[in-house]
Design a protein around this motif. Sequence first.
Motif, PDB file in Angstrom:
ATOM      1  N   VAL A 264     -10.122   7.753   9.072  1.00  0.00           N
ATOM      2  CA  VAL A 264      -9.638   7.544   7.707  1.00  0.00           C
ATOM      3  C   VAL A 264      -9.201   8.866   7.082  1.00  0.00           C
ATOM      4  O   VAL A 264      -8.231   8.924   6.319  1.00  0.00           O
ATOM      5  CB  VAL A 264     -10.742   6.879   6.854  1.00  0.00           C
ATOM      6  N   MET A 270      -2.119   4.472  10.020  1.00  0.00           N
ATOM      7  CA  MET A 270      -2.470   3.598   8.898  1.00  0.00           C
ATOM      8  C   MET A 270      -1.816   4.083   7.609  1.00  0.00           C
ATOM      9  O   MET A 270      -1.264   3.291   6.840  1.00  0.00           O
ATOM     10  CB  MET A 270      -3.992   3.560   8.738  1.00  0.00           C
ATOM     11  N   HIS A 271      -1.862   5.390   7.381  1.00  0.00           N
ATOM     12  CA  HIS A 271      -1.323   5.955   6.153  1.00  0.00           C
ATOM     13  C   HIS A 271       0.197   5.832   6.100  1.00  0.00           C
ATOM     14  O   HIS A 271       0.774   5.437   5.081  1.00  0.00           O
ATOM     15  CB  HIS A 271      -1.737   7.416   6.036  1.00  0.00           C
ATOM     16  N   ILE A 274       1.130   2.224   5.485  1.00  0.00           N
ATOM     17  CA  ILE A 274       1.006   1.798   4.086  1.00  0.00           C
ATOM     18  C   ILE A 274       2.218   2.256   3.279  1.00  0.00           C
ATOM     19  O   ILE A 274       2.761   1.500   2.458  1.00  0.00           O
ATOM     20  CB  ILE A 274      -0.309   2.332   3.477  1.00  0.00           C
ATOM     21  N   TYR A 397     -10.062  -7.790  12.103  1.00  0.00           N
ATOM     22  CA  TYR A 397     -10.292  -6.363  11.876  1.00  0.00           C
ATOM     23  C   TYR A 397     -11.427  -5.845  12.743  1.00  0.00           C
ATOM     24  O   TYR A 397     -11.391  -4.700  13.211  1.00  0.00           O
ATOM     25  CB  TYR A 397     -10.589  -6.087  10.403  1.00  0.00           C
ATOM     26  N   VAL A 431     -12.736  -0.847   4.779  1.00  0.00           N
ATOM     27  CA  VAL A 431     -11.315  -1.147   4.955  1.00  0.00           C
ATOM     28  C   VAL A 431     -10.652  -1.541   3.637  1.00  0.00           C
ATOM     29  O   VAL A 431      -9.551  -1.063   3.319  1.00  0.00           O
ATOM     30  CB  VAL A 431     -11.112  -2.248   6.026  1.00  0.00           C
ATOM     31  N   LEU A 432     -11.315  -2.383   2.848  1.00  0.00           N
ATOM     32  CA  LEU A 432     -10.735  -2.793   1.571  1.00  0.00           C
ATOM     33  C   LEU A 432     -10.723  -1.655   0.559  1.00  0.00           C
ATOM     34  O   LEU A 432      -9.675  -1.382  -0.056  1.00  0.00           O
ATOM     35  CB  LEU A 432     -11.488  -4.009   1.020  1.00  0.00           C
ATOM     36  N   THR A 435      -8.023   0.919   1.488  1.00  0.00           N
ATOM     37  CA  THR A 435      -6.677   0.400   1.223  1.00  0.00           C
ATOM     38  C   THR A 435      -6.352   0.485  -0.269  1.00  0.00           C
ATOM     39  O   THR A 435      -5.254   0.910  -0.653  1.00  0.00           O
ATOM     40  CB  THR A 435      -6.559  -1.055   1.702  1.00  0.00           C
ATOM     41  N   ILE A 436      -7.323   0.092  -1.104  1.00  0.00           N
ATOM     42  CA  ILE A 436      -7.116   0.172  -2.561  1.00  0.00           C
ATOM     43  C   ILE A 436      -6.965   1.627  -3.000  1.00  0.00           C
ATOM     44  O   ILE A 436      -6.132   1.948  -3.862  1.00  0.00           O
ATOM     45  CB  ILE A 436      -8.289  -0.506  -3.307  1.00  0.00           C
ATOM     46  N   MET A 438      -5.764   4.072  -1.238  1.00  0.00           N
ATOM     47  CA  MET A 438      -4.428   4.525  -0.841  1.00  0.00           C
ATOM     48  C   MET A 438      -3.368   4.058  -1.830  1.00  0.00           C
ATOM     49  O   MET A 438      -2.554   4.865  -2.318  1.00  0.00           O
ATOM     50  CB  MET A 438      -4.103   3.999   0.558  1.00  0.00           C
ATOM     51  N   TYR A 439      -3.374   2.758  -2.145  1.00  0.00           N
ATOM     52  CA  TYR A 439      -2.370   2.214  -3.069  1.00  0.00           C
ATOM     53  C   TYR A 439      -2.524   2.823  -4.461  1.00  0.00           C
ATOM     54  O   TYR A 439      -1.531   3.192  -5.108  1.00  0.00           O
ATOM     55  CB  TYR A 439      -2.489   0.690  -3.148  1.00  0.00           C
TER      56      TYR A 439
END
Length: 698
Positions: A264, A270-271, A274, A397, A431-432, A435-436, A438-439
């Motif tokens: 991460v 992943m980055h 996104i 996942y 994971v959640l 993701t949040i 990042m956004y």
Amino acid sequence: MFYTGEVPFVRFLIPIIVGIISARLFAHPFFINSGLGFCLFTLCIFLFLLIKYKRFSLFRMAWIFGLIIHLFLYILSFSLTVYYSDRFDPLRFNNFKTDLLILKVQTEPKLTNATFRFEGEVIGVYTQDTVKQSSGKILISLEADSNINYLPDYGDILLIPALYHALEPPYNPGEFDYKAFMENRQIYFQSFVPSDQFQVLARDAGNPVISFALSLRRELIGKYNNYLPDPDAAALASTLILGYRADLNKDVIEAYSKTGTMHVLSVSGMHVGIVFLVLSVLLRPMDKSKPLILIRILFILSAIWFYALISGFSSPVCRAALMISFVVIGKALKRNQNSYNLIAVSAFFLLLYNPFYLFDVGFQLSYLAVCGLVYFHPKLYHTLYFRNKFIDYVWSYSALSVAAQLATFPLSLYYFHHFPLYFLISNLLIVLPVTIIMYTGILLLAIPFKLLLVPIGIFLSELIHLTNNTLFRIENLPYASLSGLWINGIQLFLVCTLILTLSLGVKFRLKSLMISTVILFLILQISFSMDRILNYRKEELIFFSLRNKSAIAYTKRTKSIVLADFESTDRTYSYSIKPALESRGSPEIHLLDIESQFKTNSYWSDSNFMQFGNFRVLRWDRKISLPNMGKRLKVDILVLSQNPVQDLEDINAIVEFKKVLIDPTNTDYKIKFWLAEAAKLNLSVYVLKNSPAYIIKL
């Protein structure tokens, strides 16, 4: 199942890799000038045979074209590897006798303990009022003055003294080989520059694109620091989204490492994915006409590569950016794409750009992980079926995490020597939130309105704090991580081959492969058992080679006692002592003060006098004072420590010893004096300073 014609770059990648490894082992400067000639020669042969294809009936020998292409790629990768290696550059700065070096700051300087550290590119040498062109990289530690009046930046040109020394190899067993790590970056020397011994010749003389990207990243990091109340949260946001790790807390890094979520913190697929998804959604209305589609593609590709630029151009980011670029272009051209070929084509071009990426741990783990996801994930996912969408997502996942771990764990054990047991739970729980994060982090960077930035910053800071606390709790669970897991190169090869044969055996249901798997498993078990038996029988005494510190370790039957003049919280313990003993099969370590008194069945110590089994050691320091008892004290090793005032001749008069060890706590002046004195007295001496650790098998 696919045919080899679908994956041409998988085949092309093999001679590229073999050529790079061959050049690393058998490099010669001859190929710097001759490599291109060999490449052109093979191309001419290929073109000649292609022209004479019908005349010579070469359709019967189609393999010859494949052989020539593979030979061309082998010679090309071999030559590029030699060319990119600075070892054979006649203009490299260490080939000149010079007084001053002119260098350009090549990386963003980082301030640590009042010292700026960065990589410098030497562009000239200054000797007797003459400037000569030069080349080569060097690692610089620039002392900051008390007021930090000068802040070095990428592109600055500095004039520094030509006082440098070669990077030091690891002196103790199991120690991280920083020299080899830097040599993969073509850096062989380092220099410490005092604050009053350099001159700034020019500012902002670097690549304008890189300068702009670094400047922009600093502004974005500053935005996180301004609007996230928690400094640790701001540091993690900068790491997670922008790839800037300088300010990250060591406890946070350790928590992510021990819980199997370190990926991460590395800006990777992943980055980039996104960023790609965000842009794809925002620009979806542009799919209505061909001109708009073309503009959309160009904008997405530019944005992806710009993100790769500001995040540091690491090999995982470049791999992901290349793969996504091919996906975008392929969809625009309405071409079907094979996943394995996409992986191989990105590796192909990256290795041609920099062959030394092959030896980068991040590059290796990144490609293993993505190969594991492509191959193992579908097979694991389809073993179970759930109608509930939420459970199905969780299972998908979970299969993804297991697939990545299955592909990377052998190499992770080989390099990092630990395995996170709760990696599945950790990845599912973060994971959640990640993701949040990042956004939200990207949103915070994009919004210019302060009124919105303050609440978003508070929300982002609290979410990061919650995520970190979750990982801290998992890290502190019993048996969260198995540490001290050391495997050698042969065992790494056996584990990788075992996974490969087992996977192919299950896929193709071949009895021969399953039998090979069983045989490999038995060989691996025998190898591990032999290591355990040898470690159990091992009895050793290790005198460590440290920097201005002293440590002696006694190991017997997988247990170790360490006598040292520092505590377990010292970086020296985790960097030099612990790896050395764990790599030699001694996971149980007891650290004691080197001047403490203790006694057991196997060893005892009374301040400066120590006995390990039947082996005697006398540590002679400034505080020791032995009277002349008429009879000489017999020991096996005499250790000189902390600059004792006595001469060797005086000590030899009252102590009988077989060898003298001079530890790193002594000054260079005293060491030179003792070496000269020992030569006159014909005494056997070993200096631990800047030398390998002295190991005695008892």
